[in-house]
Design an enzyme around this catalytic site. Structure first.
Site, PDB file in Angstrom:
ATOM      1  N   CYS A   1      44.688  37.012  28.818  1.00 13.08           N
ATOM      2  CA  CYS A   1      43.420  36.241  29.204  1.00 13.08           C
ATOM      3  C   CYS A   1      42.286  36.463  28.574  1.00 13.08           C
ATOM      4  CB  CYS A   1      43.407  36.216  30.734  1.00 13.08           C
ATOM      5  SG  CYS A   1      41.991  37.406  31.496  1.00 13.08           S
TER       6      CYS A   1
ATOM      7  N   THR B   1      39.385  37.784  29.650  1.00 15.41           N
ATOM      8  CA  THR B   1      39.063  38.899  29.988  1.00 15.41           C
ATOM      9  C   THR B   1      39.631  40.104  29.360  1.00 15.41           C
ATOM     10  OG1 THR B   1      38.282  37.952  32.053  1.00 15.41           O
ATOM     11  CG2 THR B   1      38.268  40.425  31.778  1.00 15.41           C
TER      12      THR B   1
ATOM     13  N   HIS C   1      38.112  40.426  26.005  1.00 15.02           N
ATOM     14  CA  HIS C   1      36.726  40.787  25.801  1.00 15.02           C
ATOM     15  C   HIS C   1      36.925  42.547  25.923  1.00 15.02           C
ATOM     16  CE1 HIS C   1      33.734  37.644  26.224  1.00 15.02           C
ATOM     17  NE2 HIS C   1      34.603  37.127  27.016  1.00 15.02           N
TER      18      HIS C   1
ATOM     19  N   HIS D   1      46.878  41.109  34.037  1.00  9.13           N
ATOM     20  CA  HIS D   1      47.017  40.639  35.433  1.00  9.13           C
ATOM     21  C   HIS D   1      47.635  39.276  35.651  1.00  9.13           C
ATOM     22  CE1 HIS D   1      43.067  39.360  33.956  1.00  9.13           C
ATOM     23  NE2 HIS D   1      43.203  38.320  34.706  1.00  9.13           N
ATOM     24  N   GLU D   2      47.617  38.699  34.466  1.00  7.85           N
ATOM     25  CA  GLU D   2      48.453  37.183  34.681  1.00  7.85           C
ATOM     26  C   GLU D   2      49.864  37.433  34.395  1.00  7.85           C
ATOM     27  OE1 GLU D   2      47.332  34.846  31.600  1.00  7.85           O
ATOM     28  OE2 GLU D   2      44.834  34.603  32.524  1.00  7.85           O
TER      29      GLU D   2
ATOM     30  N   CYS E   1      37.563  45.556  50.306  1.00 11.26           N
ATOM     31  CA  CYS E   1      37.022  46.899  51.181  1.00 11.26           C
ATOM     32  C   CYS E   1      37.285  46.518  52.541  1.00 11.26           C
ATOM     33  CB  CYS E   1      35.662  47.334  50.698  1.00 11.26           C
ATOM     34  SG  CYS E   1      34.482  46.143  51.436  1.00 11.26           S
TER      35      CYS E   1
ATOM     36  N   CYS F   1      32.483  44.675  54.297  1.00 14.81           N
ATOM     37  CA  CYS F   1      31.199  44.362  53.527  1.00 14.81           C
ATOM     38  C   CYS F   1      30.576  43.233  53.895  1.00 14.81           C
ATOM     39  CB  CYS F   1      31.379  44.577  52.126  1.00 14.81           C
ATOM     40  SG  CYS F   1      32.132  43.165  51.320  1.00 14.81           S
TER      41      CYS F   1
ATOM     42  N   CYS G   1      33.196  40.443  53.090  1.00 15.37           N
ATOM     43  CA  CYS G   1      34.507  40.802  53.858  1.00 15.37           C
ATOM     44  C   CYS G   1      34.439  40.081  55.096  1.00 15.37           C
ATOM     45  CB  CYS G   1      35.172  41.980  53.649  1.00 15.37           C
ATOM     46  SG  CYS G   1      35.736  42.448  52.088  1.00 15.37           S
TER      47      CYS G   1
END
Length: 343
Positions: A39, A41, A44, A62-63, A92, A95, A98
Site C-alpha cells: 500500500c 503507506t 512511504h 497489512h493488506e 486501547c 480513551c 473508544c
C-alpha cells in the site's frame, strides 16, 4: 518455529530473514499468511518517510489474507484452518474516542503492521478481535484487497453518497479507484481526475469518465457537465496542493468534501469557498468493522474486477524488487506479494 520474514532495515532496503515465531499468546491468533498487498503507506516506509515511527527492525504489511494456524488461550470462536483477513487496528478501549464508540480512531491506536509486526512474513500473531472470516469461495489473492476496499467503503459512507449525485474523485491511484467503484455502486455519477495516463486508461477501461488536469480545467469541466452545479461530493485522494485547490473549486453549493489523502505537509485551503458555498469538510480515516463486511459483500458482487486491479503478484523473495519497481514506475493499481506458496 523458524519461518521467513521481510525486515525493513532502512535505506530503501528489505532483507529476507529467518525468524522464530512464538506460539500465539492468550487472546491471539497465529496466521499462515497467503498474500499481502503493497500500500501507499508501505511505500512511504520504504522511502524512509516514517523511520522515526517504524525504526529499522520492522516487518511491515497489512493488506493481507491467510489461514489460521493456531489460536491462543481464551480464543474460543476461531480455529485452525479457517480462511481469514485481519483488520489491523488495535485500540486501547479506554480513551475519549473508544468510550464514544469510535475505536477505529482511538487516541492510542496501534496500527498493526506499521506500529508493530506486520504481514510480510509467513507466520503472524495478531489479536483475535482483528479477525474477519472469509466466504469459502473467495480467492485468497482477491481477499487481500478487502483492507483497501474497506478504506473506500468508509470514505464513501463518510461522504454520504446518494444515488444520482455527481462525484469527483481527485487522484486515480489504488484508493481513489476503489473509492470511485464504491461510489458508483452507491448510484453516483463518478468522474476521476488523474494525471497518470496509465491510470487514466485503466479508469476508462472499467467505465469511468476521466479528466486530466494537465489538459483541462477540471473545475470548469465539472461545472459545465452538471449545468453549473459542480460536484455534490468531492474525494481528495491525491495528497497534493493542486488536488486541494481543485476540491473547493469543483464543489457544488453545500457540497461535501471528503479528505482521504494523508498530506506530507499542511496544504493551503481556500476557506472562503466554505463560507461562500456552505461546504462541508469531512475527515475519513481507516475503517470500522462494518466497512470490512461491506467490502466483502462488494467483492462477492463483483464490484471490483480483482484480476485486472491486481497488476502483479511476486514472491516474498522478490519483495525488494517489487518495491523498487513501484517507486520507479508507479503505474500499478495493486502489486501483491505471495507470502507462502503452500497456503
Amino acid at each position: 518455529m523458524t519461518t521467513q520474514a521481510a525486515v525493513y532495515r532502512g535505506n530503501k532496503t528489505f532483507t529476507l530473514e529467518a525468524v522464530t515465531t512464538p506460539p500465539p499468546a492468550a487472546g491471539e491468533v497465529q496466521i499462515d499468511v497467503a498474500y499481502c498487498g503493497i500500500c501507499g503507506t508501505d511505500l512511504h516506509i520504504y522511502l524512509g518517510h516514517m523511520d522515526a515511527r517504524v525504526g529499522f527492525e520492522r516487518t511491515i504489511g497489512h493488506e493481507m489474507s491467510g489461514v489460521i494456524a493456531a489460536v491462543g488461550d481464551g480464543v474460543n470462536d476461531l480455529k485452525a484452518g479457517q480462511r481469514i483477513v485481519v483488520r489491523p487496528l488495535d485500540h486501547c478501549g479506554d480513551c475519549p474516542a473508544c468510550n464514544a464508540g469510535h475505536e477505529h480512531i482511538c487516541h492510542n491506536l496501534t496500527f498493526i503492521g506499521i506500529d508493530n509486526s506486520g504481514a510480510f512474513q509467513q507466520k503472524w500473531n495478531v489479536p483475535a478481535h482483528t479477525i474477519h472470516m472469509l466466504p469459502d469461495d473467495l480467492d485468497l489473492s482477491h481477499a487481500a484487497l478487502i483492507e483497501p476496499l474497506a478504506v473506500a467503503c468508509h470514505d464513501v459512507a463518510r461522504g454520504k453518497v446518494q444515488p444520482s449525485e455527481d462525484v469527483l474523485v481527485i487522484g486515480g491511484g489504488p484508493i481513489g479507484m476503489l473509492v470511485a467503484m464504491v461510489a458508483r455502486e452507491a448510484g453516483a455519477n463518478v468522474t476521476i481526475s488523474e494525471i497518470n495516463e496509465n491510470r487514466l486508461n485503466y479508469a476508462r477501461s472499467v467505465g469511468f469518465e476521466t479528466m486530466n488536469p494537465k489538459e483541462v480545467d477540471v473545475a470548469k469541466a465539472m461545472n459545465d457537465a452538471t449545468g453549473g452545479k459542480g460536484a455534490d461530493v468531492v474525494f481528495e485522494v491525491s495528497g497534493t496542493q493542486p488536488g486541494v485547490d481543485l476540491m473547493t473549486a469543483a464543489a457544488a453549493t453545500r457540497g461535501r468534501i471528503v479528505m482521504v489523502a494523508i498530506h506530507a505537509s499542511k496544504p493551503t485551503i481556500d476557506m472562503f469557498q466554505f463560507f461562500w458555498r456552505e461546504l462541508d469538510l469531512i475527515g475519513a480515516r481507516v475503517y470500522r468493522p462494518n466497512d470490512y463486511d461491506a467490502a466483502m459483500a462488494l467483492l462477492a458482487k463483483g464490484v471490483v474486477d480483482c484480476d485486472s486491479f491486481i497488476t502483479d503478484i511476486q514472491s516474498l523473495e522478490n519483495i525488494q524488487s517489487a518495491f523498487e519497481t513501484l517507486t520507479q514506475n508507479p503505474n500499478a493499481m495493486k502489486s501483491m506479494i505471495r507470502i507462502s506458496e503452500d497456503v
